[in-house]
Scaffold this active site. Structure first.
Site, PDB file in Angstrom:
ATOM      1  N   ASP A  82       0.837  -1.196   0.000  1.00 54.29           N
ATOM      2  CA  ASP A  82       0.000   0.000   0.000  1.00 54.29           C
ATOM      3  C   ASP A  82       0.875   1.250   0.000  1.00 54.29           C
ATOM      4  OD1 ASP A  82      -2.384   1.453   0.131  1.00 54.29           O
ATOM      5  OD2 ASP A  82      -2.424   1.439   2.323  1.00 54.29           O
ATOM      6  N   HIS A 180      -7.494  10.063   3.865  1.00 50.11           N
ATOM      7  CA  HIS A 180      -6.932   9.112   4.816  1.00 50.11           C
ATOM      8  C   HIS A 180      -7.204   9.590   6.242  1.00 50.11           C
ATOM      9  CE1 HIS A 180      -4.182   8.105   1.303  1.00 50.11           C
ATOM     10  NE2 HIS A 180      -4.863   6.995   1.547  1.00 50.11           N
ATOM     11  N   GLY A 181      -7.396   8.633   7.150  1.00 51.93           N
ATOM     12  CA  GLY A 181      -7.718   8.981   8.530  1.00 51.93           C
ATOM     13  C   GLY A 181      -9.228   9.036   8.725  1.00 51.93           C
ATOM     14  N   HIS A 208      -9.788   4.582  -1.624  1.00 50.26           N
ATOM     15  CA  HIS A 208      -8.990   4.755  -0.412  1.00 50.26           C
ATOM     16  C   HIS A 208      -9.754   5.646   0.563  1.00 50.26           C
ATOM     17  CE1 HIS A 208      -4.833   3.277  -1.577  1.00 50.26           C
ATOM     18  NE2 HIS A 208      -5.536   3.106  -2.681  1.00 50.26           N
ATOM     19  N   ALA A 210     -11.668   4.801   3.319  1.00 46.12           N
ATOM     20  CA  ALA A 210     -13.044   4.383   3.624  1.00 46.12           C
ATOM     21  C   ALA A 210     -13.362   4.378   5.113  1.00 46.12           C
ATOM     22  CB  ALA A 210     -13.318   3.002   3.037  1.00 46.12           C
ATOM     23  N   THR A 233      -7.463   3.196   9.301  1.00 52.50           N
ATOM     24  CA  THR A 233      -7.574   3.934  10.559  1.00 52.50           C
ATOM     25  C   THR A 233      -8.667   3.385  11.465  1.00 52.50           C
ATOM     26  OG1 THR A 233      -6.810   5.926   9.421  1.00 52.50           O
ATOM     27  CG2 THR A 233      -7.847   6.226  11.562  1.00 52.50           C
TER      28      THR A 233
END
EC number: 4.1.2.40
Length: 284
Positions: A82, A180-181, A208, A210, A233
């Site tokens: 990733d 992200h996060g 990405h 999710a 996360t």
């Protein structure tokens, strides 16, 4: 063979209208959770790790343990690189047994991104290794990857068609408003953009960021061509929150065989939920 490419599983998902979850793992316990839960639900599985994860846990350890678990549960799985950025790093990991790769050149201008991705595709396809790449750029934080929201870029549908044609990638990670996060507020995903990309690109699409998305958004994204859903996360938060609670209730605890159990169970509930939302239960 139990460590496989993700190409065929994503193509199968594309044709059948579901998505395959890619769960980021970090150690023995998190790897156990995702494999055991996927096996129970007979779900296809992608086990993902960032460069930081492979540095922390050890490349050989991850491949060996994942392979052992896959054989134990009769569950072929993909170990996926990733957000890797180095061709040399990818080459060494493919030679060690990895068969699913994401090369992230999204921080480069379009032409440089194409050149980097093409070089990775040329190498990986010689070893039957699938390649994912990102066009556009997600904001947020994942391990050492930090992208300020002002630097996030949505995927251009016309560029997406060119990108796929020029690189020969097997799947395309799209930027449509995820990050992200975890989200401070509910994100507004650009489903119209996703539909435009789907109309121009015939390979599986990847979502990405999710973690924390409404289930309805994930399902709608899948209906518009997303075949791989990345979750990281949300798993870490469930695991660590359960650990914290255990030590609050048991301040003198010191046996990892005991305190890891509630953490694994909390993470398992997230994995089960994601598999259900992706519609991939029973798809092996």
């Amino acid at each position: 063979m139990f460590i496989i490419s993700s190409k065929n599983m994503l193509q199968k998902a594309q044709h059948a209208g579901y998505a395959v979850p890619a769960f980021n793992i970090h150690n023995l316990e998190t790897l156990q959770v995702v494999v055991e839960t996927a096996a129970e639900m007979r779900s296809p599985l992608i086990v993902a790790g960032t460069p930081g994860t492979f540095s922390y846990a050890g490349m050989g350890n991850i491949v060996a343990i994942a392979g052992d678990l896959a054989r134990e549960y009769n569950l072929p799985l993909a170990i996926h690189l990733d957000h890797h950025e180095s061709l040399a790093d990818i080459e060494s990991k493919v030679m060690a047994g990895i068969r699913s790769v994401m090369i992230d050149g999204s921080h480069f201008p379009f032409e440089e991104n194409v050149a980097l991705v093409k070089s990775v595709v040329d190498f990986c396809h010689r070893y039957d290794t699938s390649v994912e790449a990102e066009l556009g750029r997600l904001g947020g934080i994942e391990d050492d990857l930090v992208v300020d929201s002002k630097d996030a870029l949505y995927t251009n549908p016309q560029q997406a068609r060119e990108f796929v044609a020029h690189t020969g990638i097997d799947s395309l990670a799209v930027a449509i408003g995820t990050a992200h996060g975890m989200y401070a507020a509910e994100p507004k995903l650009d489903f119209e953009r996703l539909a435009e990309i789907r109309a121009l690109v015939d390979i599986p699409l990847v979502l990405h960021g999710a973690s924390g998305l409404p289930e309805s958004d994930i399902r709608q994204a899948i209906s518009l061509g997303v075949c791989k859903v990345n979750v990281a996360t949300e798993l870490k938060i469930a695991f660590s929150d359960a650990l914290k609670e255990y030590f609050l209730q048991n301040p003198k605890a010191n046996d990892p065989r005991h305190y890891m159990q509630p953490a694994k169970q909390a993470m398992k509930e997230v994995v089960r939920k994601v598999i259900h939302v992706c519609g991939c239960e029973g798809q092996l």
